[in-house]
Design an enzyme around this catalytic site. Structure first.
Site, PDB file in Angstrom:
ATOM      1  N   GLY A   1       0.796  -2.931  10.725  1.00  0.00           N
ATOM      2  CA  GLY A   1       1.144  -2.256  11.974  1.00  0.00           C
ATOM      3  C   GLY A   1       0.831  -0.774  12.021  1.00  0.00           C
TER       4      GLY A   1
ATOM      5  N   TYR B   1      13.174   5.951  -1.213  1.00  0.00           N
ATOM      6  CA  TYR B   1      12.632   5.858  -2.576  1.00  0.00           C
ATOM      7  C   TYR B   1      11.815   7.109  -2.837  1.00  0.00           C
ATOM      8  CZ  TYR B   1       8.200   4.526  -0.352  1.00  0.00           C
ATOM      9  OH  TYR B   1       7.076   4.501   0.434  1.00  0.00           O
TER      10      TYR B   1
ATOM     11  N   HIS C   1       2.544   1.642  -1.294  1.00  0.00           N
ATOM     12  CA  HIS C   1       3.325   2.791  -1.758  1.00  0.00           C
ATOM     13  C   HIS C   1       2.489   3.688  -2.669  1.00  0.00           C
ATOM     14  CE1 HIS C   1       6.819   1.024  -0.009  1.00  0.00           C
ATOM     15  NE2 HIS C   1       6.734  -0.046  -0.758  1.00  0.00           N
TER      16      HIS C   1
ATOM     17  N   ARG D   1      10.329   9.541  -0.325  1.00  0.00           N
ATOM     18  CA  ARG D   1      10.435   8.988   1.026  1.00  0.00           C
ATOM     19  C   ARG D   1      11.907   8.961   1.450  1.00  0.00           C
ATOM     20  NH1 ARG D   1       8.880   7.534   5.672  1.00  0.00           N
ATOM     21  NH2 ARG D   1       9.527   5.563   6.563  1.00  0.00           N
TER      22      ARG D   1
END
Ligand SMILES: [Zn+2]
Length: 767
Positions: free
Chosen positions: A445, A525, A705, A528
């Protein structure tokens, strides 16, 4: 005297100082000394804040540059071999384990290319820890002494702290065997680990620590007998060692009652339990703890932002005081405050009425202190009065109640939550509409959120850009993403989500019943952080939220563009929910608002609609039983209420992050296509679990990530492994997750290689 305790404080800094410093270091803009200095300043500030608030027991070693579990892996040398061969500095090893590292060779240094370790949700929170991974050639030893260093740092400021470490059983139980070592049960490593814990605890005692907090949150899970036995063994062992500080064994995020037998008689100074999440365990817990052991009563919510109800909490703590005496009771936060924003005083724009209902980490310090004082009989009457007024005002607030929403939730029936036809029939009706090739390619997305996007969004928010100018900018970004996807030949396109700050916040801002912070960041995390919106009242959708951008994207391409929405469970889980009505009701309110949006997208000509539910797994109650079964039913029903108002020809997609999903739960959503994070789950058994999943599925092929770019050959080998178990005709090709945190260059390369790999397999499967 009842003491007050805080199990841990947010380490991100009041203005996200840690994120800025860490990212600057990663980008080579600052030195390691600069980064270490910022860490030190944050720790100092946090300790002083707690001291000034009057907290009796203040944690140290709650700070981390990435993750507290990863810190332990480095401390105990649980470092897979692939990270050690480059002679990186210890902090760089830690970052490489957390986020991977790919670096071109220079004159002085060789090239580096390592993937990150698996990252997993921390229990049912939106925090992620880096999973300890136990390879074959493991040598346990101490690397440095971070907990001691930070204890001494606080001591030098004149602040006595209680160092916190994840305890040995949770550390092992939350870890996994590496793929070269799959026969290993991590818990069997306990004997090797206990001497290292002892060594670090002795060093802490020698440095002046009189007590430590060992977190064993696994105590709220269903533990197999060998893990329960490990709890007994570990803490009995500590009891036999000399020169250790007093141990408080802490559990949180649920009830520990089913594991209480393992705790009875352990030679520890005390226990901490979470009574916000599981107040019902109070009598069992009091009965279980031994004479002279203390009970830390976690009563100030470490996971939510609502003001504590002092009268209720005082009454609750008094039950413990009546039985144990004031000296054996501590008033505490339910868990670390890591999961709450730092300071409500940073919220200048928040409606003052709502602000009066909230309490962030800094305010919660005052809450534990006030409750402890009140229980101890000190005069806190002014604070009690103001608190009682705020609690009463919230219950009667016009922000909270909307009868039309309540009526609509009551009207939900089976028809509303079922697609018109079952999947096989829908598939046949969809085939001629989409004419997709085998191994259809798509993304999840979002595309890179560049600096340019953030600058323009800021300008628009500050009124420096008109609505037309901003729309023109957003459309130009959408066009760029559409052209890019056409160019690399993806099959199902997305508009890239340049208009969205966050996948929950964006929708929350358009729903009635939500409130927002400007600075309420919480670590998700590494560097982030997220800024969860707050559900304050009954939820409804005043007007369409995402139709304009999707329609524009579809208007400029012949390929199909997916409409992109965030599902009801994820909106709920990634917000701070209300604590005055149940979560199921909040999920249905969100589902109805999203149903209207899905129907509007379909009516506007969008034929594929993806409703993401990345948080569905973390919402699963931690223990098997009635609550978990009920969740699985209502969470799936909420998703189906949102997505079942469309025709058979409209293709519904969904997306889930993180592994350990239950295929049956996913099946109950009845989405036509689902994508799941998979790239770090190199486990044939896991693929096999999804073999019989009836609808179509995309197993994520690369880690979003990490900035690392997988080669075409790597994609081919990965797909090849999957196709050994998984039927080709059901298989979609996509990344693990959205790409918004990535840069454009690595995105271009990774997706190009991914599409090339899909084409390779199309050739292979031609007839
Ligand atoms: Zn995802």
């Amino acid at each position: 005297m009842v003491q007050s305790a805080v199990l841990g404080f947010p380490r991100i800094g009041p203005n996200r100082e840690l994120k800025k410093a860490t990212e600057a270091y990663w980008n080579g803009k600052t030195s390691v000394e600069d980064l270490l200095k910022v860490g030190k300043e944050i720790r100092e500030q946090n300790w002083k804040l707690q001291k000034q608030a009057g907290v009796d027991i203040i944690a140290s070693n709650d700070f981390s540059f990435y993750d507290q579990v990863l810190d332990l892996s480095v401390l105990f040398n649980v470092i897979p071999e692939r990270y050690t061969k480059y002679n990186l500095a210890q902090l760089d090893v830690l970052f490489a384990m957390g986020r991977g590292l790919q670096r071109k060779a220079t004159d002085s240094e060789p090239a580096v290319d390592v993937t990150a370790l698996e990252m997993v949700k921390w229990f049912d929170s939106n925090y992620h820890y880096v999973r300890p991974t136990f390879g074959k050639n493991l040598t346990f030893k101490l690397n440095g002494q971070k907990p001691v260093d930070e204890f001494l740092e606080a001591k030098a400021l004149g602040i006595q702290t209680r160092p916190v470490l994840v305890g040995p059983v949770s550390y092992l139980h939350l870890g996994k065997a590496d793929k070269d070592n799959l026969e290993l049960d991590p818990i069997s490593l306990l004997d090797q680990l206990l001497p290292l814990y002892t060594e670090i605890l002795q060093k802490l005692a020698a440095a002046g620590a009189t007590e430590v907090q060992l977190d064993e949150p696994t105590l709220v899970l269903d533990l197999p007998a060998n893990v329960q036995a490990a709890v007994k063994k570990a803490y009995t062992y500590f009891g036999q060692q000399s020169g250790l500080p007093k141990i408080t064994l802490a559990s949180y995020f649920g009830t520990a009652v089913p594991n209480l037998d393992a705790l009875k008689g352990l030679p520890v100074a005390g226990f901490h339990f979470d009574f916000v999440r599981a107040p019902e365990q109070i009598n069992d817990v009091i009965a279980a703890i031994g004479a002279n052991q203390t009970l830390s009563v976690g009563i100030v919510d470490g996971r939510n932002i609502w003001k504590n109800n002092f009268a209720k909490s005082t009454e609750f703590v008094n039950q413990a005081v009546a039985k144990l005496g004031a000296d054996r009771v501590v008033v505490a936060t339910s868990s670390s405050l890591l999961h709450t924003p730092v300071d409500l005083e940073n919220e200048a724009k928040l409606n003052p009425e709502l602000k009066n209902y909230f309490s962030f980490a800094t305010q919660k310090l005052g809450e534990v202190v006030t409750i402890a004082k009140n229980v101890s009989g000190q005069d806190v009457s002014a604070a009690l009065k103001a608190n009682a007024e705020a609690i009463a005002a919230r219950a009667n607030s016009s922000f909270i109640n909307d009868q039309a929403v309540k009526d609509r939730v009551a009207s939900i029936d089976a028809k509303m939550s079922t697609r018109a036809a079952p999947f096989p029939q829908r598939l046949e009706e969809q085939k001629p509409v989409f004419k997709l090739p085998l191994f259809p390619t798509t993304t999840i997305g979002s595309f890179p959120q560049t600096k340019d996007i953030r600058i323009n969004r800021n300008k628009f928010n500050k009124g420096q850009l008109s609505a037309e100018e901003y729309e023109k900018f957003i459309n130009s970004e959408i066009e760029r993403v559409i052209r890019f996807q056409e160019e690399i030949d993806l099959d199902v396109l997305v508009h890239g989500e340049p208009e969205r700050n966050d996948m929950v916040q964006y929708f929350g801002e358009q729903l009635k019943g939500y409130a927002f912070t400007t600075n309420g960041w919480v670590q998700s995390y590494g560097s982030r952080y997220v800024r969860p919106p707050i559900i304050v009242g009954d939820l409804s959708r005043p007007k369409a939220m995402s139709v304009k951008e999707s329609v524009y994207a579809q208007s400029i391409t012949k390929k199909h563009v997916k409409g992109m929405l965030t599902g009801p469970i994820t909106c709920l889980r990634w917000s701070f929910p209300r604590d005055d009505i149940d979560q199921q009701t909040q999920a249905y309110q969100l589902a109805l608002a999203l149903r209207d949006e899905v129907n509007d997208l379909e009516a506007a000509g969008i034929k594929i609609i993806q409703v993401d539910e990345p948080a569905i797994r973390e919402g699963l109650p931690l223990r098997a039983g009635a609550e978990r079964s009920a969740y699985q039913v209502w969470a799936a029903e909420a998703f189906r209420v949102a997505t079942s108002g469309v025709s058979n020809k409209t293709q519904i997609h969904s997306h889930f992050c993180y592994s350990d999903l239950d295929p049956n739960h996913i099946k109950a959503l009845d989405a036509d296509v689902v994508s799941i994070e998979f790239s770090k789950k190199d486990d044939a058994n896991y693929i096999a679990e999804f073999k019989d999943y009836p609808n179509h599925i995309g197993l994520g092929l690369f880690d979003i990530h990490s900035p690392r770019v997988p080669s075409k050959e790597e994609f081919i080998s990965k797909i090849d492994t999957i196709l050994k178990t998984y039927p080709a005709e059901k298989f979609w090709v996509n990344p693990d997750c959205g790409l918004k945190t990535r840069g454009w260059e690595e995105t271009r390369l990774s997706l190009t290689h991914m599409v090339e790999a899909a084409k390779y397999f199309r050739e292979q499967y031609k007839n």
